[in-house]
Design a protein around this motif. Structure first.
Motif, PDB file in Angstrom:
ATOM      1  N   SER A 135      -1.810  -2.770  -2.084  1.00 24.48           N
ATOM      2  CA  SER A 135      -1.992  -2.046  -0.826  1.00 24.48           C
ATOM      3  C   SER A 135      -0.653  -1.468  -0.366  1.00 24.48           C
ATOM      4  O   SER A 135       0.380  -1.685  -1.004  1.00 24.48           O
ATOM      5  N   SER A 176      -3.980   0.946   2.819  1.00 25.10           N
ATOM      6  CA  SER A 176      -3.789   1.997   1.815  1.00 25.10           C
ATOM      7  C   SER A 176      -4.845   3.098   1.870  1.00 25.10           C
ATOM      8  O   SER A 176      -4.520   4.275   1.791  1.00 25.10           O
ATOM      9  N   GLY A 210      -6.983  -2.733   6.049  1.00 25.18           N
ATOM     10  CA  GLY A 210      -6.562  -4.066   5.621  1.00 25.18           C
ATOM     11  C   GLY A 210      -5.042  -4.011   5.582  1.00 25.18           C
ATOM     12  O   GLY A 210      -4.360  -4.078   6.594  1.00 25.18           O
ATOM     13  N   LYS A 250      -9.234   1.767  -4.773  1.00 28.67           N
ATOM     14  CA  LYS A 250      -8.115   1.038  -5.386  1.00 28.67           C
ATOM     15  C   LYS A 250      -7.674   1.606  -6.733  1.00 28.67           C
ATOM     16  O   LYS A 250      -6.516   1.494  -7.108  1.00 28.67           O
TER      17      LYS A 250
HETATM   18  C1  LIG Z   1      -9.198  -3.510  -0.612  1.00 26.97           C
HETATM   19  C2  LIG Z   1     -10.174  -2.732   0.187  1.00 26.97           C
HETATM   20  C3  LIG Z   1      -9.894  -2.314   1.514  1.00 26.97           C
HETATM   21  C4  LIG Z   1      -8.653  -2.726   2.258  1.00 26.97           C
HETATM   22  O1  LIG Z   1      -7.459  -2.311   1.704  1.00 26.97           O
HETATM   23  P1  LIG Z   1      -6.589  -1.124   2.315  1.00 26.97           P
HETATM   24  O2  LIG Z   1      -5.313  -1.224   1.574  1.00 26.97           O
HETATM   25  O3  LIG Z   1      -6.451  -1.347   3.778  1.00 26.97           O
HETATM   26  O4  LIG Z   1      -7.324   0.133   2.019  1.00 26.97           O
HETATM   27  C5  LIG Z   1     -10.798  -1.520   2.163  1.00 26.97           C
HETATM   28  N1  LIG Z   1     -11.977  -1.164   1.588  1.00 26.97           N
HETATM   29  C6  LIG Z   1     -12.282  -1.551   0.329  1.00 26.97           C
HETATM   30  C7  LIG Z   1     -13.580  -1.127  -0.247  1.00 26.97           C
HETATM   31  C8  LIG Z   1     -11.405  -2.341  -0.409  1.00 26.97           C
HETATM   32  O5  LIG Z   1     -11.733  -2.727  -1.650  1.00 26.97           O
END
Ligand SMILES: *Cc1c(COP(=O)(O)O)cnc(C)c1O
Length: 423
Positions: A209, A254, A251, A106
């Protein structure tokens, strides 16, 4: 069955990965910008600022230097030798985004958007958070740049993630609880957008995201593309060839799209996104948008959404809060239709097994989100030969989930989350 792979809709042929989104933010029929009029102006201002920043070598250089010194890039591409030998199939590599500052991918996006906000002359940052990972990355970056920072978080999530709330406050952020609806992520995003409309002159909204209205999905993807760029370079160095399959949890999407992007035109590399299969694939018990979802619009974006026939958003469930959202990023919907990215899902139980397995075999505690990708990868590895290579994006570390895993596994005698923090 708890692990399912959806069949490609059409054969992958050729892709120009830079052709989407178009100038209106469309990924084929998906994406776009479905917002109230009051948000049109700030979104246009942001789109223009981002287009300019992208062309500016100073912006890219400053970002790269911060990604190195503050976030800890490049991250390792790690061969999980012991685990690969135990499973007896493909060689498993891990892209170690878990080693980044604040514990997950993130920070790549939070840093990029914070630099953009600075360039736009904003002094105040707004963000939403579910489990707290995006909130912590944003609060940390805001402390570094001296921004005022307000994080919106569902009241229910605040209760479940009291330690993360404390960490955000330590970094100087104000955390505002949201009492509406189910008191979780969706409501927190609504509140953050409301704040932005009211304070758009001095505030920037850092969405966490590859979701929401244009320019967010494409911009957030771009800030995570470095994951795949490094991975490609590292495979050339370590193996002299590309992996056969790449796997990431999804999720909003991203970490997955950032990991996949540089490989979209390498048609021999199979790309697999893994959604949360939850307790079961019955309505309300999972967050697998490509299993139970339908085309719709949520929070500015047209995409696959878990909703009832009246268009009301369904309850979702996942053992990992970061995958527990009713909509999927529009670029994923686009590549699913094209058959370029395959999607699967893993249940809570399979994810927990994978969480334990990577910890015991490699001494690496993965986030529960990441564990969904690992669950798929571990099953898949044994179907492939020892000459083949599989690479999982290790999106985050599992320290934040250790308490929840202990609770689900029935471990006794640990302090509860909420007893650890006093207001
Ligand atoms: C927030 C998060 C995700 C899910 O978010 P995406 O935008 O789909 O990447 C996945 N893994 C971790 C460790 C996260 O903190």
């Amino acid at each position: 069955m708890t692990l399912q792979s959806t069949a490609p809709v059409q054969e992958a042929t050729h892709f120009d990965r830079f052709s989407i989104p178009d100038k209106n933010g469309r990924f084929g029929p998906y994406g776009g910008s479905y917002v109230p009029e009051t948000l049109c102006h700030p979104l246009r201002e942001l789109t223009n600022a981002y287009e300019e920043a992208k062309q500016d070598p100073d912006f890219r250089n400053t970002l790269n230097s911060m990604l190195k010194s503050f976030a800890g890039r490049p991250t390792e591409l790690y061969y999980a030798e012991r685990l690969s030998k135990k499973l007896g199939g493909a060689k498993i590599y891990l892209k170690r985004e878990d080693l980044l500052h604040t514990g997950a991918h993130k920070i790549n996006n939070a840093l990029g958007q914070a630099l953009l906000a600075k360039r736009m002359g904003k002094q105040r940052i707004i963000a939403e958070t579910g489990a707290g990972q995006h909130g912590i990355a944003t609060a940390s970056v805001c402390a570094r740049f001296g921004f005022d920072c307000v994080i919106y978080m569902g009241a229910e999530d605040m209760r479940r993630q009291a330690l993360n709330v404390f960490k955000m406050k330590l970094s100087g952020a104000e955390v505002r609880g949201v009492e509406a609806g189910s008191k979780t992520l969706k409501e927190a995003i609504n509140e953050a957008m409301r704040d932005w409309v009211t304070n758009v002159r001095d505030s920037h909204y850092i969405l966490g995201s590859a979701l929401g209205a244009h320019p967010y999905p494409g911009m957030v993807r771009d800030f995570h593309r470095i994951i795949g760029e490094e991975t490609k370079r590292q495979f050339h160095e370590k193996e002299g060839k590309l992996p056969d399959e790449m796997i990431a949890c999804v999720g909003g999407g991203s970490n997955a799209i950032g990991f996949f992007f540089d490989f979209l035109e390498d048609l021999k590399v199979r790309l697999v996104g893994v959604e949360a299969g939850g307790k079961s694939l019955s309505e309300g018990e999972h967050a697998a948008r490509f299993e139970g979802g339908k085309l719709g619009i949520l929070q500015g974006c047209k995409t696959w959404i878990l909703q009832n026939p009246d268009g009301q958003i369904n309850q979702t469930h996942s053992v990992s809060a970061g995958l527990d959202y009713a909509a999927i990023g529009p670029e994923h919907a686009f590549y699913k239709d094209r058959g370029r990215i395959d999607y699967a899902n893993a249940s809570d139980d399979k994810a927990l097994e994978a969480f334990k397995m990577l910890s015991s075999e490699e001494g690496i505690l993965p986030a529960l989100e990441t564990s969904h990708g690992l669950a798929y990868a571990f099953e898949r590895a044994s179907e492939l030969s020892q000459e083949q290579i599989l690479c999982v994006n290790l999106s985050g570390r599992g320290d934040k989930d250790a308490m929840e895993a202990a609770r689900v596994m029935g471990v006794e005698g640990l302090p509860s989350m909420s007893s650890m923090v006093h207001e």
